[in-house]
Every structure is written in C-alpha cells, then in structure tokens.
Write an enzyme that holds these catalytic residues in place. Sequence first.
Site, short mmCIF file in Angstrom:
data_model
loop_
_atom_site.label_atom_id
_atom_site.label_comp_id
_atom_site.label_asym_id
_atom_site.label_seq_id
_atom_site.Cartn_x
_atom_site.Cartn_y
_atom_site.Cartn_z
N GLN A 192 0.87 -1.17 0.00
CA GLN A 192 0.00 0.00 0.00
C GLN A 192 0.91 1.22 0.00
O GLN A 192 1.41 1.65 1.04
CB GLN A 192 -0.92 -0.03 1.22
CG GLN A 192 -1.78 -1.30 1.28
CD GLN A 192 -2.85 -1.34 0.18
OE1 GLN A 192 -3.71 -0.47 0.12
NE2 GLN A 192 -2.78 -2.34 -0.69
N ALA A 249 -11.98 2.53 4.31
CA ALA A 249 -10.95 1.68 3.70
C ALA A 249 -10.10 2.46 2.70
O ALA A 249 -10.31 3.65 2.48
CB ALA A 249 -11.61 0.48 3.03
N HIS A 250 -9.16 1.77 2.10
CA HIS A 250 -8.17 2.44 1.24
C HIS A 250 -8.78 3.03 -0.03
O HIS A 250 -9.75 2.54 -0.55
CB HIS A 250 -7.00 1.50 0.91
CG HIS A 250 -7.35 0.25 0.19
ND1 HIS A 250 -6.38 -0.61 -0.26
CD2 HIS A 250 -8.53 -0.31 -0.14
CE1 HIS A 250 -6.95 -1.62 -0.85
NE2 HIS A 250 -8.25 -1.48 -0.79
N ASN A 251 -8.17 4.12 -0.47
CA ASN A 251 -8.48 4.77 -1.75
C ASN A 251 -9.80 5.53 -1.75
O ASN A 251 -10.25 5.98 -2.81
CB ASN A 251 -8.52 3.75 -2.91
CG ASN A 251 -7.32 2.83 -2.90
OD1 ASN A 251 -6.23 3.25 -2.55
ND2 ASN A 251 -7.52 1.59 -3.25
N SER A 268 -12.02 2.29 -2.29
CA SER A 268 -12.23 3.00 -3.56
C SER A 268 -13.62 3.60 -3.70
O SER A 268 -14.14 3.74 -4.80
CB SER A 268 -11.95 2.07 -4.75
OG SER A 268 -10.63 1.59 -4.66
#
Lengths: 314, 314, 314
Positions: A178, A219-221, A239
């Site tokens: 990441q 969460a990520h993005n 995302s």
Amino acid sequence: VQTTLGELAARFSLQLHGDPATVVVGMCSLQPGEPGKLAFLADAKYETGLAGTHAAAVVLRPELVARCPVYSLSSANPHLAFSRIAALWDARSAVEPGIHPTAVILEGARIASDVSIGPGCVVGRNVVIGAGSRLAANVTLVEGVCIGARVRIEPGAVIGGRGFGLVRDGERWVEVPQLGSVRVGDDVEIGANTTIDRGAIEDTVIEEGVKIDSHVHIAHNCRIGAHTVIAGCVGISGSVTIGRRCILAGGVGVADHVSIADDVVVSGMSMVTRNIDEPGMYSAGWGAQPASEWRRQVAALRRLPEWMKKGGKK
Amino acid sequence: VQTTLGELAARFSLQLHGDPATVVVGMCSLQPGEPGKLAFLADAKYETGLAGTHAAAVVLRPELVARCPVYSLSSANPHLAFSRIAALWDARSAVEPGIHPTAVILEGARIASDVSIGPGCVVGRNVVIGAGSRLAANVTLVEGVCIGARVRIEPGAVIGGRGFGLVRDGERWVEVPQLGSVRVGDDVEIGANTTIDRGAIEDTVIEEGVKIDSHVHIAHNCRIGAHTVIAGCVGISGSVTIGRRCILAGGVGVADHVSIADDVVVSGMSMVTRNIDEPGMYSAGWGAQPASEWRRQVAALRRLPEWMKKGGKK
Amino acid sequence: VQTTLGELAARFSLQLHGDPATVVVGMCSLQPGEPGKLAFLADAKYETGLAGTHAAAVVLRPELVARCPVYSLSSANPHLAFSRIAALWDARSAVEPGIHPTAVILEGARIASDVSIGPGCVVGRNVVIGAGSRLAANVTLVEGVCIGARVRIEPGAVIGGRGFGLVRDGERWVEVPQLGSVRVGDDVEIGANTTIDRGAIEDTVIEEGVKIDSHVHIAHNCRIGAHTVIAGCVGISGSVTIGRRCILAGGVGVADHVSIADDVVVSGMSMVTRNIDEPGMYSAGWGAQPASEWRRQVAALRRLPEWMKKGGKK
C-alpha cells in the site's frame, strides 16, 4: 464561569426576554432544568419539555418565546447559539498546545507549533500535522499521514493503517503493498477508535470539514467530500467516492468502488451497493418488530417469488 | 528507487511490449496515470480506463496488450505481478526488527529475534511471537496469546481480551472465567482496531494465512479456517467455526455456534444464523433505494402475511 | 492448582456422583474432553456431546446424571457452578492492584487504593475510579469520567470521548461543546475497543451490573439500565434510554432518542427505530440464504407494492 443573561444577549446577539441581571452559572437540560442554568430548545419535536422547565432561561426560536414559562434568549438558530454559549463552560476547549512526554514522535515528522498531542500517541515517520490540531490520547498516525489544520482526533483512532489489499496466489493470499497514505483536510473531526486506511497507490482523502464519529472504518483509496458527516459504526469499503455535504447515518455500509453524489443522506444501517447519482434520502434498513410478527414476514417473503409466479394463488 | 521496463520484465518473468530502456520511478493509477510510472489493469471491468492513460506502461493480461495505448508488461495474473513490483517502492516493507523502547514486554514473553514491535505496544505475560512478525503501534497482546511467524498486526488491535462469557445469578450477571487464550497461525494479517477474544476453556484459533481487515470482532472459542478472508466491520459471535478459503464481505455478522463450510462466500452486511454446509455464495443484505420507494416496500411486506392468508385479495 | 471431586462438591455445594478422591487438574470442553479435567453441560441442546466425553467428570443438571458416562457433579445451575469452579484455574483473576509505570495519570484523578491499571492506560484529569476496578492495557479514560467499584475495562476501550454533537452553520458543521461526562456504575464490564462518549449537557450513564462486549459504541447522553447485556458490534445512537435487564444481541443498532423498556431482548443485527414499551423479543434481521434465492426475494419485494395495488395480478 459566571455571567448574566444581559451579557449573553449582547455577546451572542440574541434577543433577551427577561431580567438582564439574571446570573447564569452553566448549562442544563430542558427537563427538568436547573435554577441558575441555561437550557435550549432546538427542535419543535421536544417542545413538550418547555412547559415545566426549571431552567433560569431557555435559548429558543422567536416563535416559541410566548410559550416559554421562564426567561428566554431567542435566535433563528438556537442550537448554534447554544453551542457558542456552551463553549464558555467547556474546560476541555482550553487544551494547551504541546506534546505529552509519553507521546512518540518518529523521525521526519513536521508538527505545527500550536498542536496538542496527548499521552500515548504515536506519530509515525514523515507525518505532517497542521496548526491548531489536537490528538487526544493513544492516537496512532502511521508513516506519511498528512493532517490539516484544526483537526481533532479522538482517543484510539488509527490513521494510515495498511489498506486491505490482497491478491490470490493459488490457495494463499499475498498482501499488496500500500504505497499511498492518508490526507486529512482542515477542520475535520475523527472519533474514538475510528480507522482510516492508507491508499494502495494514491492517497485516501478526507476533505475539509468532514465530521466522522466513533467506530467508523474508512478503507483504502476512498475520497470523502467536504462537510460530509459520517455517524458511528459506518463502514466504507475501498475505492468509494462520497460527495460533499452528505450524511451517512449510524451503521451504514458502502460497497467497494461505489460513487455517491453531493447532498445524499443514507438512513441508518442501510447498505449502498450501487452508485447514487441524485441528491436525496436513501434507505434499506428494517425497524425491529415483535419477533413473532417479524418471523411471519420473513416466512412470507421467502414464499413470495413462487406465489407471484403462480399469480397469487396458494 | 529507479528501474527500467527491461529489468522488470526479466526480474518478474513478464513479457514486455515496448522499449526495455524505459525508466520507471514508481507506481500510479491507470487514470489519469503519470509519465515515468507503472499502472496495472487487473479487472476487465475497469478496461475503459486503459485508452487514455498517461502511465509509462501498464501491467495487464496478454489479451489486452493490443488495446494498450502505451507500453505494457503482460502476465496471466497482473494483480499479483503488480503486487510484487510494488514492493520495490514500499518503504514500509523495510521495517527493521527490534522492540521500540516504549513497548512494554511483560515477564515470560518469548519473542523471536527478528520480530518488530512498535511504540506503545503491550505484550502480556507468557506471550509467544514467531519469527518475522510485526506489531505496529499501540497493539495489545494479552497474557498467554500465541502468535505465529510472519504475522502482521496493525495499530490498535487487541488480541486476547476477555471472552464475553456471562452466567445469570438472579438478576445479576456473573463473569465466567476465560481460561483459554488465542492462537494465531503463520502469515496471518490482523487489521487496525480489530479484536480477537480469548477462549472460555479451549483457545480461539486463527489458522495460517487468514487475512482480517480493520474493525473486525472475533468472539471467544471461534476457529477461523486457513486462508479465509474477513473484511472490515465483520462481527463473529462465540463458538463459530469457519472453514478454509471463505470470504466474509464487509459488515457480515455470524450468530453464535454456527458452522460454515470451506469455500463459502458471504456477501456484505448479511447475517448468518444457521450452519452453511455447502460452498457457494450466501446473502441477506438489502441495497439502499430512494427512501420513498423503500418505505412502500417495508409497508407492503408488513401486510404480506395477512394478504397471503386471504389468498391475495385486499 | 490441583483438587478432588470431593473437595469441589463440598466447597461449591454440589452433589457428587462418583469417587470423591478423583483428582482434577483443570477444565476442559465436553467434547472430546480430557482425563483429569472437568467439563460442564449447561444447555440440553448440547447433550449429544455427553455420551462420548473423556472428561474426568461433568458438571450438569440433576436430571442428566443418569445419562452421564463418567462421574458428575450436579447443580440446578451448572453454568454458574462451573463459572465459580473455573476461577480456581484463572491465573488472570489474581491481578495484583497497582498502577503500571507506563500508565499516565493526569492531575486531579482520584483512584481507590486497590485498583489495577495496566500498561499504556491514560487516566484523564479529575477522573474517579472506585475500589477493585481493573483497567487492562491501553485503556483511555478522558477527563472527568467517573468509574464505579469492581468495574473491568478491557484493552483499547475509550470512555469519555467527545460526544458527536454538531450544528450546521451554512455549509459547515460546528462542533457543539460536550459539557457532560460518563458515569459508570459498579460491577460493569466494558469490552476491548468499546467506546462510550461523554454527554452534551448531562452525563452518559451506564448503570450498575451492565455488561458490554467488545467493539460496542454508545453515543452521548445515553442511559443504559442496570444488568443489561450488550453484545459485540452494537451501536447505540445519542440520547437513547435502555431499561434494566435488557439484552441487545450482536450488531444491533438503536436510533437516536429511542427509549426501550425493561426486559427487552433485541435479536442480532436488528435496528430499533421506535420506542419499545413492552418487554419481549424484537427482531428485524435477515438470515443469509443461497444468493440466487435471496436475489429472487429481493426482486419480488421490489415488485410487491405495485402487485398488491393491482390486486395480486401480474
């Protein structure tokens, strides 16, 4: 702190109905209310509490002044007025800048001079923290996270943990590096034990003025638009893009890669599985009912597809 | 770190379509993409992003090479290839072994020599940690917990908290001693602020290769089978057994004593209340809809049992 | 610790069926059971495990003695009896009072002399902690929080974080000062990474004997009645009142300002959106089904309002 109704009216531009010399020593609930203290009534829904209040005075809308049995301070936005008055009695608002000796600041961190960092916090390598921000106790900012100005982070929050990126390699899962980080804009609030994961390639972004409650996971993005409010126990998958001025009520979940427009409200415990392109309110939650009634409905739904197929006959 | 497409192709056994001397300095998203950087396209769903990318090159499947407007590196598993390449630029993957001076290691702990333990971690009495494992900041391992090799634990996670065992004694509840611990297998990942409770009599067991996201709760006496993936905000009640290679999507809940077979996928925010004996996908989640439509459906379901009873007449 | 069945029968007033000299060295599960150890059978549901057990003896109800293949200790409440016996082998129950040197105690805190405070805990200004309470590692008590006697707080819990009070000021949200605190009664348990927010004006109140699991969030201004049990991943919104002896199962959500009577049980993952005035069980959760069946039901419900309107015809 002690003040008078007259001083409050002058300082906060409120219209006083009552004796300006009345002393006020704090805030109280409308019901039962306490002599010497100030209550407020923001929502007409709770007007029934007004009649019997023992508060010294009530902050309320002009149209309710006539029905108020005690003194009042009227305002077009009584909640906002109350909020500003309450700051007089908020001991914790006077947090002094400084880094507690038990906080750990790793190399390369750049921290503005008037930041407050509480006991047990960990500020990872190359983290940036803007002016006036406050980290309560036991907050973790992982390497490279960038925090704006006047950001408030409550205890136990973790910003910049590894995004949950995995790829299959036969039966096993391999962790995808990441490489991104987390960028948090100005005037953001992040609640206790909330987690915001770092991006896979680009950064996870929380725009200015976003308010995030406790026990939220982002969460990520993800990108969360300015002035959006996220209530407790919300989970946002990877995302996801959320617009400006949205409200996600408690327990909402958003599936990965979903995009939500500006000014969308999602009601409690709903799951968003598709893009939402229009402002408005969206729902998918069920309200609890007596268990026997609920069981009949669950059973009925289970039979429904066949029932419809047969044209509504048994 | 700087490399070339030719070096990447050779090192990761990829087929290069383009100039091997092209310099690459990092990774980027497919859209918009950045000159000098490498993007990837793992899922045909996102193929629309390929046409206008500004990346120097794209890692993708062989059948997409012809449609790629820039150089490419092709692979049967582009996501896995990308993941391996990305490690070149993952500064955090180079974490050095060692115990941060603010970490607390209580008596009897046995820690392999190349373990990394971050600031503010607490390693309880008689805890065992295997080779190559990494505890980020503010992680708590309670007494007797046993962690395998190459386990990664993100900030704020708590392993070995008391199982929630209670028994009634008249009106009061008495806490049942939790004599078991938690055993975590090799190559497990545990996300930020996730909690795994210790067992009542036997241990709670997380088998090798299990990947657990942030904000997950696993209650006492559970056994999670090898290579199972648990996404964020999942809650697993006590004495649950989950098979190998399962996937629980975000927000799933599993009721106590439920047993789930190998290779089961549970979709987002579903509740599992009964044993699942066959592999496959299982669901119980509702997607959000405009609130007015949703309210009509809720009202219709409430009337449905009576409606069916009367044979579909009003 | 080593004892005999005879000693256990005498000490815990149980009826022994078997040789009183039989040595017991610990507890085990009913299945498979271990020689030299004691198992228990509390719930008739699990009676099938009794037949083949290898335990030295089983604690069970009198009516099951005849069907027990090994020695037994009978009791009207075998779970409670087992719980008391298990304390003999609970090394952690012997936690010594004291404040770990890495814990941070801020000015004005009043801590009873026999309290145990673990590594990395932060006890804010003017916090009060009653006799016999235990804070595990990395617990945060924010300024002014008041904890009763014999309270157990598991790692990572945060008590007294800012209530999520916001008021609009044009496009922006302003944080409303949270002047209240949190009061926790005697004999309360608070699980790992659970958060309880401070009140806006009055205190958030957790009455005596409440048992709260891990990963629970309780928002500002709530009052949780005595001896209520709250399972993992529950989220309770602001200004909620819950009665005495209630049980909220895992993943339940309660909307703001809702009031719930005494002796109410809410089943797993249900959302409570209205007041509940009568004791009993309430539900709104859906059990997972094979995805293809579930999709048909979701589609059928979507058509249902129109279908009913047309009198059940296609």
